[in-house]
Motif scaffolding. Structure first.
Motif, PDB file in Angstrom:
ATOM      1  N   CYS A  58     -13.502   0.443   0.602  1.00  0.00           N
ATOM      2  CA  CYS A  58     -13.288   0.990   1.945  1.00  0.00           C
ATOM      3  C   CYS A  58     -12.719   2.400   1.854  1.00  0.00           C
ATOM      4  CB  CYS A  58     -12.358   0.087   2.762  1.00  0.00           C
ATOM      5  SG  CYS A  58     -13.164  -1.409   3.351  1.00  0.00           S
ATOM      6  N   GLU A  59     -11.888   2.645   0.852  1.00  0.00           N
ATOM      7  CA  GLU A  59     -11.339   3.988   0.628  1.00  0.00           C
ATOM      8  C   GLU A  59     -12.413   4.911   0.058  1.00  0.00           C
ATOM      9  OE1 GLU A  59      -7.577   4.282  -1.432  1.00  0.00           O
ATOM     10  OE2 GLU A  59      -7.135   2.200  -0.885  1.00  0.00           O
ATOM     11  N   GLY A  60     -13.329   4.340  -0.695  1.00  0.00           N
ATOM     12  CA  GLY A  60     -14.423   5.098  -1.314  1.00  0.00           C
ATOM     13  C   GLY A  60     -14.791   4.465  -2.635  1.00  0.00           C
ATOM     14  N   ALA A  61     -16.069   4.476  -2.958  1.00  0.00           N
ATOM     15  CA  ALA A  61     -16.536   3.860  -4.209  1.00  0.00           C
ATOM     16  C   ALA A  61     -15.854   4.485  -5.419  1.00  0.00           C
ATOM     17  CB  ALA A  61     -18.051   3.987  -4.328  1.00  0.00           C
ATOM     18  N   GLU A  62     -15.471   5.742  -5.304  1.00  0.00           N
ATOM     19  CA  GLU A  62     -14.816   6.453  -6.404  1.00  0.00           C
ATOM     20  C   GLU A  62     -13.475   5.806  -6.763  1.00  0.00           C
ATOM     21  OE1 GLU A  62     -15.216   9.311  -9.241  1.00  0.00           O
ATOM     22  OE2 GLU A  62     -16.721   8.871  -7.754  1.00  0.00           O
ATOM     23  N   VAL A  63     -12.821   5.163  -5.795  1.00  0.00           N
ATOM     24  CA  VAL A  63     -11.520   4.521  -6.044  1.00  0.00           C
ATOM     25  C   VAL A  63     -11.690   3.371  -7.031  1.00  0.00           C
ATOM     26  CG1 VAL A  63      -9.614   3.253  -4.970  1.00  0.00           C
ATOM     27  CG2 VAL A  63     -10.611   5.225  -3.799  1.00  0.00           C
ATOM     28  N   PHE A  64     -12.704   2.525  -6.832  1.00  0.00           N
ATOM     29  CA  PHE A  64     -12.947   1.416  -7.748  1.00  0.00           C
ATOM     30  C   PHE A  64     -13.396   1.946  -9.107  1.00  0.00           C
ATOM     31  CE2 PHE A  64     -15.283  -2.235  -9.518  1.00  0.00           C
ATOM     32  CZ  PHE A  64     -14.285  -3.186  -9.446  1.00  0.00           C
ATOM     33  N   LEU A  65     -14.223   2.981  -9.115  1.00  0.00           N
ATOM     34  CA  LEU A  65     -14.656   3.593 -10.375  1.00  0.00           C
ATOM     35  C   LEU A  65     -13.453   4.112 -11.151  1.00  0.00           C
ATOM     36  CD1 LEU A  65     -16.865   4.606 -12.303  1.00  0.00           C
ATOM     37  CD2 LEU A  65     -17.057   6.634 -10.855  1.00  0.00           C
TER      38      LEU A  65
END
Length: 97
Positions: A58-65
């Motif tokens: 939800c914050e952005g796919a980059e956060v999980f990456l």
């Protein structure tokens, strides 16, 4: 989640630090997993709830990456040659059958 892990594995290979990554999803509906585990070279390096992963996305796919990238970096894995990586990657493919 699987795509993010694939992107990270490709990123590591391009940087000359190849590792075989796999993400295992748990739960009745794998589109909305209840939990997950990230494996690097067969060692579990991160895990969490499905809710946590959804919050990251939800914050952005980059956060999980970034979370996965940090977990792999912190795990101090063995440095594989390109050939060793290719063999491990092939073994992953065979085991997935």
């Amino acid at each position: 989640m699987r795509f993010t892990v694939q992107v990270l594995e490709e990123e590591l290979c391009a940087a000359g630090n190849p590792h075989v990554l796999q993400i295992k999803l748990f739960g009745d509906d794998l589109r909305e997993p209840s939990s997950w585990k990230l494996f690097a070279d067969s060692a579990c390096v991160a895990s969490g709830s499905g809710d946590f992963a959804r919050e990251c996305f939800c914050e952005g796919a980059e956060v999980f990456l970034d979370l996965c990238r940090d977990a792999v970096r912190a795990s101090e894995l063995h440095q594989w040659s390109q050939r060793e990586y290719e063999l491990l990657s092939a073994a992953r493919g065979i085991a997935g059958v």
